[in-house]
Structure formats: C-alpha cells, structure tokens
Design a protein around this motif. Structure first.
Motif, PDB file in Angstrom:
ATOM      1  N   ARG A 108       0.869  -1.188   0.000  1.00  0.00           N
ATOM      2  CA  ARG A 108       0.000   0.000   0.000  1.00  0.00           C
ATOM      3  C   ARG A 108       0.898   1.227   0.000  1.00  0.00           C
ATOM      4  O   ARG A 108       1.760   1.372   0.844  1.00  0.00           O
ATOM      5  N   LYS A 109       0.690   2.084  -0.965  1.00  0.00           N
ATOM      6  CA  LYS A 109       1.515   3.286  -1.089  1.00  0.00           C
ATOM      7  C   LYS A 109       1.185   4.270   0.030  1.00  0.00           C
ATOM      8  O   LYS A 109       0.021   4.527   0.319  1.00  0.00           O
ATOM      9  N   ARG A 110       2.227   4.813   0.643  1.00  0.00           N
ATOM     10  CA  ARG A 110       2.044   5.771   1.740  1.00  0.00           C
ATOM     11  C   ARG A 110       1.490   7.090   1.203  1.00  0.00           C
ATOM     12  O   ARG A 110       1.768   7.470   0.062  1.00  0.00           O
ATOM     13  N   PRO A 111       0.700   7.788   2.043  1.00  0.00           N
ATOM     14  CA  PRO A 111       0.160   9.081   1.600  1.00  0.00           C
ATOM     15  C   PRO A 111       1.277  10.100   1.422  1.00  0.00           C
ATOM     16  O   PRO A 111       2.283  10.064   2.130  1.00  0.00           O
ATOM     17  N   ASN A 112       1.082  10.986   0.475  1.00  0.00           N
ATOM     18  CA  ASN A 112       2.061  12.016   0.181  1.00  0.00           C
ATOM     19  C   ASN A 112       1.459  13.378   0.509  1.00  0.00           C
ATOM     20  O   ASN A 112       0.560  13.834  -0.198  1.00  0.00           O
ATOM     21  N   PRO A 113       1.939  14.032   1.573  1.00  0.00           N
ATOM     22  CA  PRO A 113       1.404  15.363   1.898  1.00  0.00           C
ATOM     23  C   PRO A 113       1.613  16.376   0.777  1.00  0.00           C
ATOM     24  O   PRO A 113       0.959  17.412   0.750  1.00  0.00           O
ATOM     25  N   GLY A 114       2.481  16.071  -0.155  1.00  0.00           N
ATOM     26  CA  GLY A 114       2.679  16.946  -1.304  1.00  0.00           C
ATOM     27  C   GLY A 114       1.471  16.989  -2.234  1.00  0.00           C
ATOM     28  O   GLY A 114       1.360  17.865  -3.090  1.00  0.00           O
ATOM     29  N   ASN A 115       0.557  16.046  -2.069  1.00  0.00           N
ATOM     30  CA  ASN A 115      -0.663  16.010  -2.870  1.00  0.00           C
ATOM     31  C   ASN A 115      -1.764  16.877  -2.253  1.00  0.00           C
ATOM     32  O   ASN A 115      -2.947  16.646  -2.481  1.00  0.00           O
ATOM     33  N   LEU A 116      -1.371  17.866  -1.496  1.00  0.00           N
ATOM     34  CA  LEU A 116      -2.292  18.732  -0.763  1.00  0.00           C
ATOM     35  C   LEU A 116      -3.384  19.313  -1.652  1.00  0.00           C
ATOM     36  O   LEU A 116      -4.528  19.457  -1.228  1.00  0.00           O
ATOM     37  N   PHE A 117      -3.049  19.620  -2.894  1.00  0.00           N
ATOM     38  CA  PHE A 117      -4.021  20.238  -3.785  1.00  0.00           C
ATOM     39  C   PHE A 117      -4.996  19.232  -4.386  1.00  0.00           C
ATOM     40  O   PHE A 117      -5.901  19.629  -5.110  1.00  0.00           O
ATOM     41  N   ARG A 118      -4.827  17.973  -4.059  1.00  0.00           N
ATOM     42  CA  ARG A 118      -5.790  16.951  -4.491  1.00  0.00           C
ATOM     43  C   ARG A 118      -6.744  16.571  -3.375  1.00  0.00           C
ATOM     44  O   ARG A 118      -7.668  15.788  -3.599  1.00  0.00           O
ATOM     45  N   TRP A 119      -6.544  17.128  -2.190  1.00  0.00           N
ATOM     46  CA  TRP A 119      -7.409  16.811  -1.047  1.00  0.00           C
ATOM     47  C   TRP A 119      -8.566  17.797  -0.993  1.00  0.00           C
ATOM     48  O   TRP A 119      -8.377  19.008  -1.077  1.00  0.00           O
ATOM     49  N   TYR A 120      -9.772  17.278  -0.814  1.00  0.00           N
ATOM     50  CA  TYR A 120     -10.919  18.178  -0.764  1.00  0.00           C
ATOM     51  C   TYR A 120     -10.883  19.054   0.481  1.00  0.00           C
ATOM     52  O   TYR A 120     -11.431  20.158   0.490  1.00  0.00           O
ATOM     53  N   GLU A 121     -10.207  18.613   1.542  1.00  0.00           N
ATOM     54  CA  GLU A 121     -10.087  19.444   2.747  1.00  0.00           C
ATOM     55  C   GLU A 121      -9.400  20.776   2.445  1.00  0.00           C
ATOM     56  O   GLU A 121      -9.741  21.802   3.037  1.00  0.00           O
ATOM     57  N   THR A 122      -8.467  20.761   1.514  1.00  0.00           N
ATOM     58  CA  THR A 122      -7.778  21.988   1.123  1.00  0.00           C
ATOM     59  C   THR A 122      -8.773  23.002   0.573  1.00  0.00           C
ATOM     60  O   THR A 122      -8.749  24.183   0.937  1.00  0.00           O
ATOM     61  N   TYR A 123      -9.685  22.538  -0.243  1.00  0.00           N
ATOM     62  CA  TYR A 123     -10.647  23.440  -0.862  1.00  0.00           C
ATOM     63  C   TYR A 123     -11.741  23.853   0.117  1.00  0.00           C
ATOM     64  O   TYR A 123     -12.273  24.961   0.014  1.00  0.00           O
ATOM     65  N   VAL A 124     -12.060  23.002   1.064  1.00  0.00           N
ATOM     66  CA  VAL A 124     -12.988  23.385   2.126  1.00  0.00           C
ATOM     67  C   VAL A 124     -12.375  24.512   2.953  1.00  0.00           C
ATOM     68  O   VAL A 124     -13.038  25.513   3.262  1.00  0.00           O
ATOM     69  N   LEU A 125     -11.094  24.374   3.301  1.00  0.00           N
ATOM     70  CA  LEU A 125     -10.413  25.428   4.059  1.00  0.00           C
ATOM     71  C   LEU A 125     -10.329  26.722   3.247  1.00  0.00           C
ATOM     72  O   LEU A 125     -10.516  27.814   3.804  1.00  0.00           O
ATOM     73  N   LEU A 126     -10.066  26.616   1.960  1.00  0.00           N
ATOM     74  CA  LEU A 126     -10.046  27.813   1.107  1.00  0.00           C
ATOM     75  C   LEU A 126     -11.419  28.473   1.048  1.00  0.00           C
ATOM     76  O   LEU A 126     -11.535  29.707   1.094  1.00  0.00           O
ATOM     77  N   PHE A 127     -12.463  27.668   0.971  1.00  0.00           N
ATOM     78  CA  PHE A 127     -13.830  28.201   0.963  1.00  0.00           C
ATOM     79  C   PHE A 127     -14.129  28.928   2.270  1.00  0.00           C
ATOM     80  O   PHE A 127     -14.677  30.047   2.259  1.00  0.00           O
ATOM     81  N   ILE A 128     -13.777  28.317   3.383  1.00  0.00           N
ATOM     82  CA  ILE A 128     -14.040  28.944   4.680  1.00  0.00           C
ATOM     83  C   ILE A 128     -13.280  30.264   4.787  1.00  0.00           C
ATOM     84  O   ILE A 128     -13.847  31.289   5.192  1.00  0.00           O
ATOM     85  N   THR A 129     -12.020  30.250   4.407  1.00  0.00           N
ATOM     86  CA  THR A 129     -11.216  31.471   4.465  1.00  0.00           C
ATOM     87  C   THR A 129     -11.799  32.557   3.562  1.00  0.00           C
ATOM     88  O   THR A 129     -11.951  33.716   3.984  1.00  0.00           O
ATOM     89  N   ALA A 130     -12.147  32.197   2.348  1.00  0.00           N
ATOM     90  CA  ALA A 130     -12.709  33.174   1.409  1.00  0.00           C
ATOM     91  C   ALA A 130     -14.046  33.715   1.909  1.00  0.00           C
ATOM     92  O   ALA A 130     -14.324  34.917   1.772  1.00  0.00           O
ATOM     93  N   SER A 131     -14.866  32.868   2.497  1.00  0.00           N
ATOM     94  CA  SER A 131     -16.175  33.336   2.963  1.00  0.00           C
ATOM     95  C   SER A 131     -16.032  34.293   4.145  1.00  0.00           C
ATOM     96  O   SER A 131     -16.746  35.289   4.230  1.00  0.00           O
TER      97      SER A 131
END
Length: 148
Positions: A108-131
């Motif tokens: 099983r491939k380990r998670p890569n924190p470098g894939n931050l822009f593929r995580w929906y949590e990133t966009y939820v946080l951006l939405f909260i910040t923008a709102s």
C-alpha cells in the motif's frame, strides 16, 4: 493469532479513516449553517435597528460581534478539519505499516502530503477562508459605514 489481531486492527483503521472523511463533511455543514445564521442575524440587525430603536453604535457593535462569532466558528471548523487531515495521515501510515508487515513491503503506497491540492479538505479550508474574508469586506464596505 498475530494475523487475526492485524486484521482486526486493519478493520479498525479503515473505520477510522471512513469516520475522518465523513467528519470533514459534517464540519463543513455545521460551518455553513452557523455562518448563515450569524450573517443573517447581522443583516437583520442592520435592516431593523432603526425600527427597533437601537442606537447606531450599539447596532454596529452587534454586527461586529456577530461577524466575530462567525469568524470564531470558521476558525474552530478549520481547526477540526486540519486535525482530521492529520489524523487521516496517521491512520493511513498505520495502515501501510500493517500491510507492509502482513502482506508485503510497499503493498500500500504511503500518503504524500505533497498532494495537498488533491485533497478536498484543502478546498474546504479555502472556501471557509474566502467566505470569512468576504463577510468582513462586505460588512466594512456596505453595512458598517451605513450605520451612523
């Protein structure tokens, strides 16, 4: 016995990963509900403060207080989402540890924190910040100057 324990632990980890994923959606729903209620209350105060014979300074303070509460809710929600993402990373690494030991190394491939822009949590946080920024900017431009 060892394999049975590993299997049970693996099932537990999978349940926790699923719960962490679901929690992010719940936190966003809570934020949206509370932010909508608080901003609606601020708008109601803005629209009705003269009719209710509330002093403009008190009404301004009320609007600012409601926006501060919305910001606190946003900060709390963001914190919960970040903690959930960190917990997810931890569970996924533990999942990889188990599969490396029981199945095969690298199964099983380990998670890569470098894939931050593929995580929906990133966009939820951006939405909260923008709102939150949008709420404050619009209040500063339209509501607060009109309450004098």
């Amino acid at each position: 016995m060892r394999n049975e324990f590993a299997l049970e632990r693996y099932r537990y980890i999978q349940q926790q990963i699923h719960a962490v994923n679901e929690n992010a959606h719940r936190f966003l729903a809570i934020y949206q509900t509370l932010a909508t209620a608080l901003v609606s209350a601020a708008l109601a105060l803005f629209v009705g403060y003269r009719k209710w014979e509330v002093a403009p300074d008190v009404a301004r303070g009320g609007v600012i207080g409601l926006l501060i509460l919305a910001t606190v809710v946003a900060a709390f929600t963001s914190t919960l989402i970040v903690v959930g993402a960190l917990a997810w990373l931890d569970y996924r690494n533990e999942e990889c540890d188990i599969t490396d030991e029981i199945v095969a190394p690298g199964f099983r491939k380990r998670p890569n924190p470098g894939n931050l822009f593929r995580w929906y949590e990133t966009y939820v946080l951006l939405f909260i910040t923008a709102s939150v920024i949008t709420m404050w900017v619009l209040a500063g431009i339209f509501l607060l100057p009109a309450m004098r």
